[in-house]
Design a protein around this motif. Structure first.
Motif, mmCIF file in Angstrom:
data_model
loop_
_atom_site.group_PDB
_atom_site.id
_atom_site.type_symbol
_atom_site.label_atom_id
_atom_site.label_comp_id
_atom_site.label_asym_id
_atom_site.label_seq_id
_atom_site.Cartn_x
_atom_site.Cartn_y
_atom_site.Cartn_z
ATOM 1 N N ALA A 28 0.847 -1.204 0.000
ATOM 2 C CA ALA A 28 0.000 0.000 0.000
ATOM 3 C C ALA A 28 0.873 1.241 0.000
ATOM 4 O O ALA A 28 0.772 2.103 0.863
ATOM 5 N N VAL A 29 1.793 1.291 -0.966
ATOM 6 C CA VAL A 29 2.705 2.418 -1.043
ATOM 7 C C VAL A 29 2.113 3.440 -2.013
ATOM 8 O O VAL A 29 2.322 3.370 -3.208
ATOM 9 N N ILE A 30 1.368 4.363 -1.462
ATOM 10 C CA ILE A 30 0.772 5.427 -2.251
ATOM 11 C C ILE A 30 1.621 6.669 -2.073
ATOM 12 O O ILE A 30 2.037 7.001 -0.977
ATOM 13 N N THR A 31 1.899 7.359 -3.150
ATOM 14 C CA THR A 31 2.745 8.534 -3.079
ATOM 15 C C THR A 31 2.216 9.518 -2.060
ATOM 16 O O THR A 31 1.080 9.944 -2.126
ATOM 17 N N GLY A 32 3.090 9.869 -1.109
ATOM 18 C CA GLY A 32 2.744 10.891 -0.148
ATOM 19 C C GLY A 32 1.727 10.455 0.883
ATOM 20 O O GLY A 32 0.978 11.296 1.379
ATOM 21 N N GLU A 33 1.677 9.187 1.246
ATOM 22 C CA GLU A 33 0.728 8.738 2.262
ATOM 23 C C GLU A 33 1.479 8.233 3.475
ATOM 24 O O GLU A 33 2.492 7.554 3.356
ATOM 25 N N LEU A 54 -6.805 14.314 5.277
ATOM 26 C CA LEU A 54 -6.616 13.669 6.573
ATOM 27 C C LEU A 54 -7.881 12.891 6.896
ATOM 28 O O LEU A 54 -8.981 13.455 6.878
ATOM 29 N N ARG A 55 -7.750 11.617 7.182
ATOM 30 C CA ARG A 55 -8.905 10.821 7.568
ATOM 31 C C ARG A 55 -8.529 9.930 8.749
ATOM 32 O O ARG A 55 -7.404 9.419 8.818
ATOM 33 N N TYR A 83 -4.656 8.316 12.403
ATOM 34 C CA TYR A 83 -5.135 9.000 11.211
ATOM 35 C C TYR A 83 -4.125 8.843 10.076
ATOM 36 O O TYR A 83 -2.949 8.518 10.298
ATOM 37 N N THR A 84 -4.593 9.054 8.868
ATOM 38 C CA THR A 84 -3.773 8.938 7.659
ATOM 39 C C THR A 84 -3.733 10.273 6.946
ATOM 40 O O THR A 84 -4.772 10.913 6.750
ATOM 41 N N LEU A 85 -2.540 10.697 6.558
ATOM 42 C CA LEU A 85 -2.350 11.895 5.744
ATOM 43 C C LEU A 85 -1.991 11.458 4.325
ATOM 44 O O LEU A 85 -1.078 10.654 4.130
#
Length: 407
Positions: free
Chosen positions: A104-109, A157-158, A169-171
């Motif tokens: 789950a390597v999403i750019t900028g997460e 942000l969630r 939380y996730t940015l």
């Protein structure tokens, strides 16, 4: 005897004192160099193996001040991923967590945890980002994402809905690509009053390209045959000026991809062409379970994504897992999704504002993967082909067609 021993000791001490300037004599009593510690005072190899080397304490985060405001910001490069803007603040009481899945390597997460409440985290980001001239698009709460935007940058942000003693939380950071808006064209189609103005624009743009028929029913279920026909036509119309990107029809085939689509079928060339291009799963792609095309069955949401996304990405799809889809889309019904569609879902998420899910289904926390697709939803997905800002819309294709006609 005792007196003799004392006299010997005194005599030896006197000799040493007298010879204090004699280097030869001094060398007699010098320590063995092999037993001396090294200049760096490092222990011998045997000692290094048994002694625990102390680790340096982590440096406190650097704090800088925005020149335009008085807000202090913890240096992002000490905590946040490198993709984040330099003026994006870091919540000082939060610590970084490992990704839920290495895939789950999403750019900028990045994922974070703090002992503070979600209200305190939100209040910090609302105030800090406002001071940095970010626009708050969605204020957010415990269940809905907080979204801020500045120039061509957007951060979301969630909060996690997992039951934990801490707040997690996730940015997510991403670049915003310009989203061309469909404009109504002078194409008369019945039954469009039941759809939104945006959906109406998608439909009319595709109708202007000859993709959608005049008897189009936006709220009726679309079949697999019909969507294959629209997919083929829309894609090739978009790339009408680039033949090398078009899908070739296959009017003949020694080994038909599907046993229920014989060569005399009216859509054989289209469906066979999509199968031979590897767009539609079939036995040609190694899917031994896809022996039947089932042309009259309703098209489901996950099938739409399975067929459409490869034509957006045009390269190998990313590896993905259930955890990756939970981390990115956050669907509540992720366990109902066919795992074979996870790569398409992840690639669609990475497409940002041009994701098919957002365009066809809008914001949703339920994918409902087995739900039948309507004609309007199918049209919305076909309105744009491309990936991460490199693509073309039906509106732009219509403009190219108009220019060709005029010239």
């Amino acid at each position: 005897m005792t007196r003799v021993f004392v006299f010997l000791i005194l005599g030896l001490c006197g000799a040493l004192t007298a010879c204090s300037g004699d280097r030869t004599v001094q060398s007699w009593f010098a320590p063995d160099p092999s037993l001396q510690p090294s200049p760096t005072n490092s222990p011998s190899p045997s000692l290094r193996r048994t002694r625990t080397t102390p680790r340096p304490s982590p440096s406190p985060p650097t704090v800088r001040r925005n020149p335009e405001t008085s807000t202090e910001i913890t240096a992002a490069n000490n905590n946040l991923p490198q993709q984040f803007p330099e003026d994006f603040p870091h919540y000082p009481q939060a610590s970084k967590l490992r990704p839920n899945s290495p895939q789950a390597v999403i750019t900028g997460e990045s994922n974070w945890e703090t002992q503070d409440s979600s209200e305190e985290v939100l209040e910090f980001y609302r105030e800090a980002l406002k001071d940095q001239n970010w626009e708050i698009i969605t204020p957010g709460d415990k269940t809905t994402p907080f979204i801020a935007q500045k120039d061509e940058k957007q951060v979301q942000l969630r909060f996690s809905d997992a039951q934990t003693a801490t707040t997690r939380y996730t940015l997510t950071y991403g670049e915003i690509t310009a989203t061309p808006q469909p404009s109504p064209l002078p194409v008369s189609l019945p039954n469009l009053n039941a759809v939104s103005s945006q959906m109406r624009g998608y439909i009319q743009d595709l109708a202007a390209l000859g993709v959608i028929p005049e008897n189009f029913q936006p709220n009726e279920t679309i079949t697999r045959r019909t969507f294959a026909r629209w997919l083929f036509a829309a894609h090739n119309q978009m790339y009408r000026d680039r033949p090398t990107k078009q899908i070739r029809p296959a009017p003949q085939a020694e080994n038909p991809a599907f046993t229920d689509i014989p060569p005399n079928d009216t859509d054989f060339a289209i469906i066979q062409g999509l199968a031979e291009a590897g767009i539609i799963p079939s036995r040609l792609t190694g899917d031994t379970a896809a022996l039947l095309f089932q042309p009259d069955s309703p098209l489901t949401r996950e099938q739409l994504l399975e067929w459409k996304v490869p034509l957006d990405v045009r390269r190998s799809l990313p590896d993905a897992s259930l955890a990756a889809i939970e981390t990115t889309w956050g669907f509540q019904d992720v366990e109902n999704i066919d795992p074979n569609v996870f790569p398409e879902l992840l690639a669609d998420f990475e497409n940002g504002q041009q994701a098919n899910i957002l365009r066809a289904f809008g914001y949703t926390t339920l994918l409902q993967p087995k739900k039948a697709v309507t004609g309007a939803e199918a049209a919305a997905s076909l309105w744009y082909f491309g990936y991460q800002g490199q693509g073309i819309s039906a509106q732009e294709a219509q403009q190219l067609l108009t220019e060709e006609t005029e010239s």
